[in-house]
Design an enzyme around this catalytic site. Structure first.
Site, PDB file in Angstrom:
ATOM      1  N   LYS A 116     -16.235  -0.421   0.042  1.00 54.09           N
ATOM      2  CA  LYS A 116     -15.119  -0.619  -0.892  1.00 54.09           C
ATOM      3  C   LYS A 116     -16.311  -1.766  -2.163  1.00 54.09           C
ATOM      4  O   LYS A 116     -16.343  -2.680  -1.877  1.00 54.09           O
ATOM      5  CB  LYS A 116     -14.120  -1.927  -0.039  1.00 54.09           C
ATOM      6  CG  LYS A 116     -13.445  -1.406   0.577  1.00 54.09           C
ATOM      7  CD  LYS A 116     -12.402  -2.216   1.665  1.00 54.09           C
ATOM      8  CE  LYS A 116     -11.075  -2.237   2.218  1.00 54.09           C
ATOM      9  NZ  LYS A 116     -10.815  -3.177   3.103  1.00 54.09           N
TER      10      LYS A 116
ATOM     11  N   GLU B 108       1.289  -1.446   0.051  1.00 56.37           N
ATOM     12  CA  GLU B 108       0.235   0.560  -0.385  1.00 56.37           C
ATOM     13  C   GLU B 108       0.528   1.187   0.220  1.00 56.37           C
ATOM     14  O   GLU B 108       0.544   2.307   0.434  1.00 56.37           O
ATOM     15  CB  GLU B 108      -0.889   0.026   1.412  1.00 56.37           C
ATOM     16  CG  GLU B 108      -2.459  -1.120   1.328  1.00 56.37           C
ATOM     17  CD  GLU B 108      -3.488  -0.481   1.755  1.00 56.37           C
ATOM     18  OE1 GLU B 108      -3.128   0.128   2.579  1.00 56.37           O
ATOM     19  OE2 GLU B 108      -4.363  -1.339   1.804  1.00 56.37           O
TER      20      GLU B 108
HETATM   21  P1  PGA Z   1      -7.236  -5.490   1.696  1.00 52.36           P
HETATM   22  O1  PGA Z   1      -7.964  -4.922   3.148  1.00 52.36           O
HETATM   23  O2  PGA Z   1      -5.893  -5.653   2.355  1.00 52.36           O
HETATM   24  O3  PGA Z   1      -8.139  -6.810   1.688  1.00 52.36           O
HETATM   25  O4  PGA Z   1      -7.672  -4.277   0.821  1.00 52.36           O
HETATM   26  C1  PGA Z   1      -6.904  -3.458   3.760  1.00 52.36           C
HETATM   27  C2  PGA Z   1      -7.997  -3.113   4.840  1.00 52.36           C
HETATM   28  O5  PGA Z   1      -8.212  -3.938   5.431  1.00 52.36           O
HETATM   29  O6  PGA Z   1      -8.747  -2.090   5.229  1.00 52.36           O
HETATM   30 ZN    ZN Z   2      -9.567  -2.643   6.526  1.00 55.57          ZN
END
Ligand code: PGA
Ligand code: ZN
Length: 379
Positions: free
Chosen positions: A299, A174
């Site tokens: 999301k 990230e």
């Molecule tokens: P992810 O989650 O890696 O599944 O995108 C990120 C998060 O827990 O916010």
């Molecule tokens: Zn999260």
């Protein structure tokens, strides 16, 4: 109404190097992001090659020449799937198509902009030593999105310099800084940087990844906490470090843990569901029944379409729950979530500083310049 005159898909790589689907409707693209620390209640993904065969074959045949609104388009995808969790056509297939449709018809409708909630230091499944997946900051005093973006970047650089004084640092998927630093020290360093660059501090504990069925296992700090101890620990760090935001402080099935914590810290801290609520209006209603959250991660690919995500967003709004639009850890340069955040007036967007997230930040800067009387959200 939009008449579908062309519909297709190809594969592109996300920031983790994994193939994902980029759909195209009437010349406008939309790509599905992917998660790494996914919740078990999320829409299911299917193999990318299978998805391409499906989109370029039977789905193309089904949609071509017909007219749709966003809702009727997304409903048709859901109906075609015939499952509860998109396990037949794939939540990745439907998200890519739903995003492409949204982007094709996009017009800026609102002028209130989200504050970025930015991943500065990380670990867990995203890579790094830390047990807590994300240490986040929000530049709450920013007067424009560009200023918020700039402060986030400067905050990151200042934090990274502090971390480098202590030893080697890296960068995870990230874009967050990684280093072998104790969590107490990470909080202290964040507070130190925040003295010069005003920002509120939060975490995503991503606790479903820590929970082994009996205890929360903090490998790096060498501790194991039962439910009650996890409540105490979360309360203690929220109070000691003045956290304004705590995401997934408990496992995805532990509504009670969320609710106990919210009782203790919910007046000053956003207790936010991610794996708990999975952008699903029904899961959010379960959380509301238990008074478990006062914020919810949004999301769209967790639920599989723009329309289904909006449903959850609306339930949240009417219950006074703060919507937090969010990237995934597997992103592309697709910036749909930036446009959704403004049109849905989510007051926060959770994001990183990976190149693929810079694309979304830049889109928000562009939208700000297009908006009539833009202003930062009221929080
Ligand atoms: P992810 O989650 O890696 O599944 O995108 C990120 C998060 O827990 O916010
Ligand atoms: Zn999260």
């Amino acid at each position: 109404m939009i008449k579908i005159t062309d519909l297709k898909a190809d594969k592109i790589k996300d920031c983790r190097g994994k193939w994902t689907i980029e759909a195209e409707i009437n010349g406008t693209k939309g790509a599905a992001p992917g998660g790494t620390s996914k919740g078990i209640y999320e829409a299911k993904e299917i193999d990318v090659e299978d998805a391409l065969l499906l989109i370029n074959g039977s789905l193309k045949e089904k949609f071509m020449g017909r007219e749709f609104t966003q809702e009727s388009f997304d409903n048709e995808l859901k109906k075609t799937d015939e499952s509860q969790d998109f396990s037949n056509i794939g939540g990745n297939t439907s998200t890519a198509l739903s995003f492409a449709f949204f982007n094709h018809g996009f017009a800026l409708k609102k002028s209130s902009f989200p504050f970025p909630l930015v991943n500065i230091f990380g670990g867990g499944k995203h890579g790094g030593f830390s047990d807590i997946q994300e240490f986040l900051i929000m530049p709450h005093e920013a007067k424009s999105f560009a200023e918020a973006f700039e402060t986030s970047r400067q905050f990151y650089n200042a934090f990274k310099s502090l971390a480098e004084k202590r030893g080697p640092v890296g960068r995870n998927i990230e874009g967050a800084v990684t280093a072998n630093i104790r969590q107490e020290d990470v909080f202290d360093m964040l507070l130190k940087v925040a003295e010069d660059m005003p920002a509120k501090i939060g975490i995503d504990a991503a606790s479903s990844e820590l929970w082994n069925g009996e205890k929360y296992v903090y490998k790096n700090s060498g501790t194991e906490l039962d439910n009650g101890e996890q409540v105490d620990f979360m309360k203690e760090i929220a109070e000691t470090y003045n956290l304004f935001y705590a995401e997934d402080p408990f496992d995805q099935d532990d509504f009670t843990g969320f609710s106990e914590l919210k009782k203790k810290i919910g007046r000053r801290t956003l207790v936010c569901g991610d794996d708990l609520t999975v952008t699903n209006a029904e899961r959010l209603k379960m959380a509301l029944d238990k008074d478990a959250v006062n914020a919810m991660i949004v999301k769209p690919n967790q639920i599989g379409s723009v329309t289904l995500a909006l449903k959850a967003v609306e339930v949240a709004k009417s219950a006074g729950v703060i919507n937090v639009m969010s990237h995934r850890s597997g992103e592309t340069s697709d910036s749909t979530i930036a446009r959704l955040a403004v049109n849905w007036e989510t007051p926060i967007i959770k994001i990183g500083l990976a190149d693929t997230d810079i694309a979304k930040m830049n889109e928000l800067v562009r939208l700000w310049n297009l908006a009539e009387k833009p202003e930062m959200a009221k929080l």
